[in-house]
Design a protein around this motif. Structure first.
Motif, PDB file in Angstrom:
ATOM      1  N   ALA A  75       0.967   1.516  -6.372  1.00 18.75           N
ATOM      2  CA  ALA A  75       1.244   0.560  -5.396  1.00 18.75           C
ATOM      3  C   ALA A  75       0.538   0.430  -4.254  1.00 18.75           C
ATOM      4  O   ALA A  75      -0.172  -0.416  -3.906  1.00 18.75           O
ATOM      5  CB  ALA A  75       2.970   0.017  -5.232  1.00 18.75           C
ATOM      6  N   GLU A  76       0.620   1.747  -3.397  1.00 22.78           N
ATOM      7  CA  GLU A  76       0.130   1.792  -2.323  1.00 22.78           C
ATOM      8  C   GLU A  76      -1.737   1.755  -2.514  1.00 22.78           C
ATOM      9  O   GLU A  76      -2.122   0.957  -1.593  1.00 22.78           O
ATOM     10  CB  GLU A  76       0.289   3.097  -1.446  1.00 22.78           C
TER      11      GLU A  76
ATOM     12  N   SER B 220       0.023   1.457 -14.038  1.00 20.71           N
ATOM     13  CA  SER B 220       0.720   0.336 -14.155  1.00 20.71           C
ATOM     14  C   SER B 220       0.973  -0.407 -12.806  1.00 20.71           C
ATOM     15  O   SER B 220       0.873  -1.605 -12.932  1.00 20.71           O
ATOM     16  CB  SER B 220       2.052   0.201 -15.039  1.00 20.71           C
ATOM     17  N   THR B 221       1.574   0.316 -12.134  1.00 20.71           N
ATOM     18  CA  THR B 221       2.055  -0.249 -10.808  1.00 20.71           C
ATOM     19  C   THR B 221       0.702  -0.716  -9.968  1.00 20.71           C
ATOM     20  O   THR B 221       0.838  -1.642  -9.235  1.00 20.71           O
ATOM     21  CB  THR B 221       2.611   0.600  -9.787  1.00 20.71           C
TER      22      THR B 221
ATOM     23  N   ILE C 174       4.768  -8.182  -0.617  1.00 18.58           N
ATOM     24  CA  ILE C 174       5.063  -7.857  -2.202  1.00 18.58           C
ATOM     25  C   ILE C 174       6.082  -6.847  -2.374  1.00 18.58           C
ATOM     26  O   ILE C 174       6.284  -5.738  -1.554  1.00 18.58           O
ATOM     27  CB  ILE C 174       3.867  -7.348  -3.019  1.00 18.58           C
ATOM     28  N   GLY C 175       7.225  -6.817  -3.077  1.00 15.89           N
ATOM     29  CA  GLY C 175       8.249  -5.913  -3.119  1.00 15.89           C
ATOM     30  C   GLY C 175       7.920  -5.038  -4.155  1.00 15.89           C
ATOM     31  O   GLY C 175       7.225  -5.116  -5.088  1.00 15.89           O
ATOM     32  N   LEU C 176       8.344  -3.605  -3.965  1.00 16.78           N
ATOM     33  CA  LEU C 176       8.314  -2.502  -5.033  1.00 16.78           C
ATOM     34  C   LEU C 176       9.896  -1.983  -4.896  1.00 16.78           C
ATOM     35  O   LEU C 176      10.217  -1.439  -4.065  1.00 16.78           O
ATOM     36  CB  LEU C 176       7.459  -1.638  -4.444  1.00 16.78           C
TER      37      LEU C 176
ATOM     38  N   LEU D 166      -1.868  -8.003   1.880  1.00 14.87           N
ATOM     39  CA  LEU D 166      -0.872  -7.629   1.148  1.00 14.87           C
ATOM     40  C   LEU D 166       0.021  -6.745   2.056  1.00 14.87           C
ATOM     41  O   LEU D 166      -0.508  -5.746   2.464  1.00 14.87           O
ATOM     42  CB  LEU D 166      -0.849  -7.139  -0.207  1.00 14.87           C
ATOM     43  N   LYS D 167       1.329  -6.903   2.135  1.00 16.53           N
ATOM     44  CA  LYS D 167       2.027  -5.929   2.674  1.00 16.53           C
ATOM     45  C   LYS D 167       3.312  -5.545   1.832  1.00 16.53           C
ATOM     46  O   LYS D 167       3.965  -6.399   1.176  1.00 16.53           O
ATOM     47  CB  LYS D 167       2.705  -6.522   4.054  1.00 16.53           C
TER      48      LYS D 167
END
Length: 410
Positions: A57-58, A326-327, A36-38, A78-79
């Motif tokens: 996100a983390e 939100s993230t 998954i991109g951030l 997930l990575k």
């Protein structure tokens, strides 16, 4: 037992052992990680909010993986792949180009904080058919006919239309009279421009407000004096203030207080997160912030207490802003899309997001986990946050509020 019998049994044992050893790797192989991109600003002017987005996100990825990963993919974990989009639209576009070229196995991404950055990033990700979730507000993000961008927050225009009647009601109830004049100070970034657009084009008039001052600046400010002098000369009943840089929020509020306009003398309503970031307390006393209101796409609300506690313990963040919550929610939304898609494929994930009907939203205010034909979350609401006793707390929507709003006394 004869030598012949022993030889046959030995051969059978060896064949069985060989067959087991060949099958064992398949039986015990772990499902491949899903990337998954951030893509967020981690350097320059907007590095602070980008860092907080990374925290959210983390946390989301860790919680999903601890709960067993993506069940439909055999428990795949997930990575998170983190990309710094910098602090200009050109840097953001270049970062997006590197991301899609180098990380070809991404199934989705989240980002890019500032609406101007998100507009640039999604021009690239749309061509790459990579689905992107964003909290950015600008209406333009989902007005371009794109099929691979999904806006989880209410758009800037929607937030303005939701917030202004509420603010007018709150002011009238608390003070006994309805505000009649308003001043606007906003920067020229995408979300700020989109927020004031409906105000200028009829919303203020609908609410009986006269616009007596309207100023736009390019961030970051070096001196807020000329802007605040104009506010003092206009003496509006309300000031709508739209910065996207924390330092600009500090400068304006400090100068307002210096000119005797702070602490409720001219009630200040902000749109966006800059005025409610923890860093603002490094140079401004909580007393000067008391009662200041800001309207944002999301915030930690009732029901998020455990997440707030973990964020404090893990990252030393005093409260959970829209950037973290939100993230965090984006990671779960992508996980749900993977469950629905049944495969780690960006096209399938995008299709799953388009057709998703996930019921009431848990990590975004109001509405449901469903997107319309433009890619906007259905019935998305905004959150009103107010500084109370040194902390910005959610005061609207009422069902999610952790405190009652009050109107500053002039």
């Amino acid at each position: 037992m004869t030598d012949h019998t022993s030889l046959v049994l030995t051969r059978r044992t060896m064949l069985a052992a060989t067959a087991f050893s060949l099958a064992a790797p398949r039986a015990f192989a772990q499902a491949a990680d899903v990337k998954i991109g951030l893509i967020v600003p981690l350097s320059g002017l907007y590095a602070r909010p980008g860092a907080v987005m990374r925290m959210g996100a983390e946390m989301g990825v860790d919680h999903i993986n601890s709960a067993g990963g993506v069940k439909a993919l055999g428990g795949a974990k997930l990575k998170l792949v983190v990309i710094d989009c910098g602090d200009t639209t050109e840097k953001a576009k270049n970062a997006a180009q590197r991301m899609v070229a180098q990380e070809t196995d991404l199934v989705a991404a989240s980002g890019a904080y500032l609406s101007s950055f998100t507009l640039a990033v999604t021009e690239v990700t749309e061509r790459a058919q990579l689905p992107v979730l964003t909290l950015s507000y600008s209406d333009l993000i989902t007005e371009r006919g794109f099929k691979y961008v999904f806006q989880t927050s209410a758009t800037a225009a929607s937030q303005a239309r939701q917030a202004l009647p509420l603010i007018m009601k709150l002011a009238e109830t608390a003070s006994g009279k309805r505000p009649k004049t308003v001043a606007i100070i906003g920067d020229n970034t995408g979300a700020s421009v989109a927020s004031v657009k409906p105000m200028r084009e009829g919303l203020l008039k609908e609410l009986g407000l006269e616009l007596v001052m309207d100023e736009t600046f390019t961030p970051p400010l070096s001196d807020a004096t000329p802007l605040v002098q104009k506010v003092r000369a206009a003496r509006p009943d309300l000031l709508f203030f739209l910065p996207t840089v924390i330092s600009d929020g500090k400068l304006i509020l400090e100068k307002m207080n210096e000119f005797g306009l702070g602490q409720g003398r001219i009630p200040t309503i902000s749109f966006g997160i800059a005025i409610a970031e923890p860093d603002i307390l490094q140079t401004i006393s909580p007393d000067l912030l008391q009662g200041v209101i800001t309207c944002v796409g999301s915030w930690a609300t009732k029901g998020h207490e455990d997440l707030v506690k973990e964020l404090k313990a893990r990252f030393n963040e005093p409260w959970m802003t829209q950037n973290a919550i939100s993230t965090y929610g984006d990671m779960w939304l992508i996980k749900d899309a993977l469950e629905k898609a049944g495969k780690a494929d960006k096209i399938a994930v995008a299709d799953a997001l388009r057709t998703m009907d996930g019921g009431p939203s848990k990590y975004y205010p109001g509405g449901i986990l469903k997107f319309d034909e433009k890619g906007r979350r259905v019935d998305a609401e905004m959150t009103v946050v107010q500084w109370q006793k040194g902390i910005p707390v959610t005061v609207f929507p009422q069902k999610l509020a952790v405190a009652e709003p009050f109107w500053p006394k002039r």
